[in-house]
Design an enzyme around this catalytic site. Structure first.
Site, PDB file in Angstrom:
ATOM      1  N   VAL A   1       1.800   8.388  -0.678  1.00 53.03           N
ATOM      2  CA  VAL A   1       1.900   7.672  -2.094  1.00 53.03           C
ATOM      3  C   VAL A   1       3.086   6.677  -1.536  1.00 53.03           C
ATOM      4  CG1 VAL A   1       2.681   7.894  -4.306  1.00 53.03           C
ATOM      5  CG2 VAL A   1       1.608   9.903  -3.497  1.00 53.03           C
TER       6      VAL A   1
ATOM      7  N   LYS B   1      -2.848   8.832  -6.090  1.00 51.52           N
ATOM      8  CA  LYS B   1      -1.574   8.728  -5.914  1.00 51.52           C
ATOM      9  C   LYS B   1      -0.968   9.338  -7.371  1.00 51.52           C
ATOM     10  CE  LYS B   1      -1.797   5.182  -2.428  1.00 51.52           C
ATOM     11  NZ  LYS B   1      -1.984   3.749  -2.243  1.00 51.52           N
TER      12      LYS B   1
END
Ligand code: HSE
Length: 442
Positions: free
Chosen positions: A137, A210
């Site tokens: 992420v 994410k």
């Protein structure tokens, strides 16, 4: 340092040698002495699994004998396995096999984490090894460790991220040049910011994976990629971006994870990816080009902002190597990284229950009673109007003019707001609903 380098090295296997893998291999090799000193034992690259053996990799400072096409064999002879192949297969089986053979795993694989995170944690727990994935992420930005560890004593209420650099670049160009979506994407492709097939980015799939990871960690609950409400940026027009400018806002693709009250009385999670207007004065409003940023609101710490490069070889390698050092320190000094915490088990709510605000532009007839009808459509769905602006567009000779109404609402359930837009479209006095955009952070 002399003492540490005489110790038995920890064996590191690298799966994948694309842009990120090459940076990881280079830093592991060139920074070997410092890494050994930080860990307490040397890290020895014992193999690099690649798909095709014959490629010229002479630019990399590693022994050519390390390259292998047998990833399944490589994962059986390592203490730490770094996975940067991406995708679900064969990455999942390789990671599971690595853990079964006693290796800690560091991965950048957001798709796999978002689809099958709990199974990976379970396998790591069973094998007594670490699972780290900071690079999954927002690339180089340290955001998962802060949520997982630094904020573990706090109560995270909301996470809003610009977690896709490609779409941020495209929207930023639309804002700064007045370009339309297609033109901005073409430019992003020409400069190497967007893939030849930009679907995963522009349709929001990358950001949704994410968002699932962020929401799972922030709210100690299981959230998968399929739970995330997703709208990409393909429908964002130059007119939408201009409308945002007039409000002193910018349009951003946001990954929003928040805890909200459920209609039944408990709490749930709203997790969504969609374009939204955000004030230029908001910290996320100043995130330009292909940069990423994540804004966190928690009960005790208040507001926090994490900013940096979300992609690229070296930035992503930085996050990976941070994880490698952490896992290696555990192997040297004992201990393990955090296991999955899903104890809160909060339900993921429908998009309709998310509390949002809308900015709506409407072309209406310029005659008495129109504003009252429009206002009635909002009232009928229990949506409160915050501001209304009207501008008159004069008609040609002998024709009546029309008016453009720009309405910004107060917060309301998304279902009520979208029902309002549908009702507006059916009014005889409404020529067209020309732009609808959610508003965040104002
Ligand atoms: N394609 C992603 C982006 C980078 O544009 O941000 C990898 O997650």
């Amino acid at each position: 340092m002399t003492e540490t380098t005489t110790q038995e090295p920890l064996r590191v296997a690298l799966l994948g040698c694309g842009v990120v893998g090459s940076s990881v291999a280079t830093i592991l090799t060139e920074q070997a002495a410092d890494l050994a000193a930080r860990v307490g034992r040397p890290l020895q690259l014992v193999g690099i699994a690649v798909r095709r053996a014959g490629r010229d990799r002479s630019g990399l400072p590693v022994d050519p004998a390390l390259f292998t096409t047998d990833a399944a064999e490589l994962v059986t002879r390592a203490d730490i396995v770094i996975e940067v192949i991406g995708g679900i297969d064969p990455a999942r089986d390789l990671i599971l096999s690595a853990m079964e053979h006693g290796a800690s795993v560091v991965t950048a694989n957001k798709a796999l984490l978002a689809e099958d995170g709990p199974a990976l944690y379970e396998a790591a727990g069973k094998a007594g090894v670490d699972l780290y994935y900071e690079a999954a992420v927002a690339g180089a930005i340290p955001i998962l460790r802060p949520i997982r560890e630094s904020l573990a004593g706090d109560d995270v209420r909301k996470v809003i991220g610009i977690v896709n650099g490609t779409t941020n670049y495209v929207l930023d160009k639309m804002d700064s040049t007045g370009q339309g979506f297609a033109e901005a994407v073409e430019q992003a492709q020409a400069l190497g910011y967007a893939e030849a097939d930009p679907t995963a980015d522009v349709e929001g799939f990358d950001a949704a994976a994410k968002a699932a990871i962020l929401a799972s960690l922030a709210f100690h609950s299981r959230v998968s990629g399929n739970d995330v409400y997703r709208e990409g940026i393909t429908e964002v027009s130059a007119a939408d971006v201009q409308a945002a400018r007039e409000m002193d806002c910018v349009v951003k693709l946001l990954a929003i994870c928040e805890r909200v009250a459920e209609s039944a009385g408990g709490e749930g999670i709203s997790v969504r990816v969609h374009p939204a207007m955000i004030p230029r004065t908001h910290p996320l409003g100043s995130v330009r080009d292909a940069y990423n940023a994540v804004f966190v609101e928690s009960a005790a710490a208040g507001e926090l902002m994490f900013y940096g490069k979300g992609a690229g070889g070296d930035p992503t390698a930085s996050a990976i190597l941070g994880d490698v050092v952490t896992a290696a320190r555990h192997l040297v000094g004992g201990g393990r990284g955090p296991a999955e915490t899903a104890y809160a088990d909060l339900p993921v709510l429908d998009m309709g229950q998310a509390l949002t605000r809308y900015h709506i532009s409407i072309d209406v007839a310029d005659r008495p009673g129109v504003l009252a009808q429009v206002a009635q459509a909002f009232a009928a769905h229990d949506v409160s109007i915050e501001t209304v602006r009207q501008q008159i567009i004069p008609g040609a000779d002998g024709e009546s003019g029309k008016a453009q109404l720009i309405v910004v609402t107060h917060q309301a359930p998304d279902a009520a707001l979208s029902a309002t837009v549908e009702s507006l479209g059916q009014l005889e006095t409404v020529n067209e609903v020309t732009s609808v955009m959610r508003v965040e952070g104002a």
